[in-house]
Design a protein around this motif. Sequence first.
Motif, short mmCIF file in Angstrom:
data_model
loop_
_atom_site.label_atom_id
_atom_site.label_comp_id
_atom_site.label_asym_id
_atom_site.label_seq_id
_atom_site.Cartn_x
_atom_site.Cartn_y
_atom_site.Cartn_z
N GLU A 259 0.83 -1.20 0.00
CA GLU A 259 0.00 0.00 0.00
C GLU A 259 0.86 1.26 0.00
O GLU A 259 0.61 2.21 -0.75
CB GLU A 259 -0.90 0.03 1.24
N LEU A 260 1.86 1.26 0.87
CA LEU A 260 2.73 2.43 1.00
C LEU A 260 3.51 2.71 -0.28
O LEU A 260 3.70 3.87 -0.66
CB LEU A 260 3.70 2.24 2.18
N LYS A 262 2.59 2.35 -3.22
CA LYS A 262 1.73 2.92 -4.27
C LYS A 262 1.70 4.44 -4.19
O LYS A 262 1.48 5.12 -5.19
CB LYS A 262 0.30 2.38 -4.13
N THR A 263 1.94 4.97 -2.99
CA THR A 263 1.84 6.42 -2.80
C THR A 263 3.13 7.08 -2.31
O THR A 263 3.24 8.30 -2.30
CB THR A 263 0.73 6.74 -1.78
N CYS A 264 4.11 6.25 -1.89
CA CYS A 264 5.36 6.80 -1.34
C CYS A 264 6.57 6.30 -2.11
O CYS A 264 6.50 5.28 -2.80
CB CYS A 264 5.53 6.41 0.13
N SER A 265 7.66 7.01 -1.95
CA SER A 265 8.93 6.51 -2.47
C SER A 265 9.35 5.30 -1.66
O SER A 265 8.83 5.08 -0.55
CB SER A 265 10.01 7.59 -2.38
N SER A 271 10.59 3.84 5.84
CA SER A 271 10.65 4.63 7.09
C SER A 271 9.31 4.59 7.82
O SER A 271 9.26 4.40 9.03
CB SER A 271 11.03 6.08 6.77
N THR A 272 8.22 4.76 7.05
CA THR A 272 6.89 4.76 7.66
C THR A 272 6.57 3.42 8.29
O THR A 272 6.09 3.34 9.43
CB THR A 272 5.83 5.10 6.60
N LYS A 281 14.86 -0.99 9.46
CA LYS A 281 14.76 -0.50 8.08
C LYS A 281 15.54 -1.38 7.11
O LYS A 281 15.08 -1.62 5.99
CB LYS A 281 15.29 0.94 8.01
N LYS A 282 16.70 -1.85 7.55
CA LYS A 282 17.52 -2.68 6.67
C LYS A 282 16.78 -3.93 6.24
O LYS A 282 16.83 -4.36 5.08
CB LYS A 282 18.84 -3.06 7.37
N GLN A 283 16.06 -4.52 7.18
CA GLN A 283 15.32 -5.75 6.88
C GLN A 283 14.14 -5.47 5.95
O GLN A 283 13.85 -6.24 5.03
CB GLN A 283 14.84 -6.40 8.17
N LEU A 284 13.46 -4.34 6.17
CA LEU A 284 12.31 -3.99 5.34
C LEU A 284 12.73 -3.57 3.93
O LEU A 284 12.02 -3.78 2.96
CB LEU A 284 11.52 -2.85 6.00
#
Length: 300
Positions: A259-260, A262-265, A271-272, A281-284
């Motif tokens: 979802e994110l 689609k609207t975010c970099s 980060s969100t 963050k590294k894992q995501l």
Amino acid sequence: MADTFLKPLLWHKISSKLSEQQHKPGLYLVATPIGNLMDITLRAIDILGSAACVLAEDTRQTKKLLSFYEIDQRVISCHEYNEQTIASTIEHGKIYAFVSDAGTPTISDPGYRLVQYCVNKGIEVIPIPGPCAPIAAICTAGLPTNHFTFYGFSDSKSNGRRILIKQLRARSETAIFLESPRRLLNFLKDALELLDNRQVCICRELTKIHEEVFRGSLIEAIDHFSHNEPKGEFVIVLAGNDSSKTQEEITDVIPRLKELLKTCSLKDAVSTLSEETLFPKKQLYSYALKLQQEQDNEFN
């Protein structure tokens, strides 16, 4: 002096060895006991007795220590408000001993300006290792010690403290804090709210008569110190974020990540989601990169 706690023959051998030592001139940073006066090295005793003078954060505290070891020495006050002035009196060719109230000098205590001055003037700075409350606490905490960060005292104001604690969300290393009894419960409650129920070790009055070491979760710690009024000096050792998330846990957040994206970099999406889930963050990032590539392929 030493006959009260060392066998006379043993002390005779040690004192004769100490008298043979040739001390080079410079500023000696001497670690002193954090509670139990017996926690001091023989080298520290030797330097305190051999120096031209002892520079002390609190002369009253230092004189108690010197009296215990029957060291007759000149003591000069050197604290954060006169440190620069005292530094300018340091001379080449002399031996100076610098001590804080307790523990290792310059660790959450004055002294770095004194060290800085000596380094700039070419005066050698020599550490005399010994007691250090944060190190003593993490050794006994039962939490990972391969990586840790020492933060000293947290901000006395709630907003500043919460901002600092929030920064620990994605950090995997163990964190060490010093805290006053008045703010201990507020710190623990903020940590629980912002970091979830992590493991914590809280050390109180280390090496003193009323020494206490509490180990448990943040919820258990809050309950314990709510029923036992915090008194004394505290070191908080807080577990880092466990980055070893299972595949099942990661799968649960993939829909939100899609979802994110689609609207975010990619950077903003990671980060969100890290803020929302406490995932590192590294894992995501690796999963976000794959999803973005899949989305790009769909449009091509």
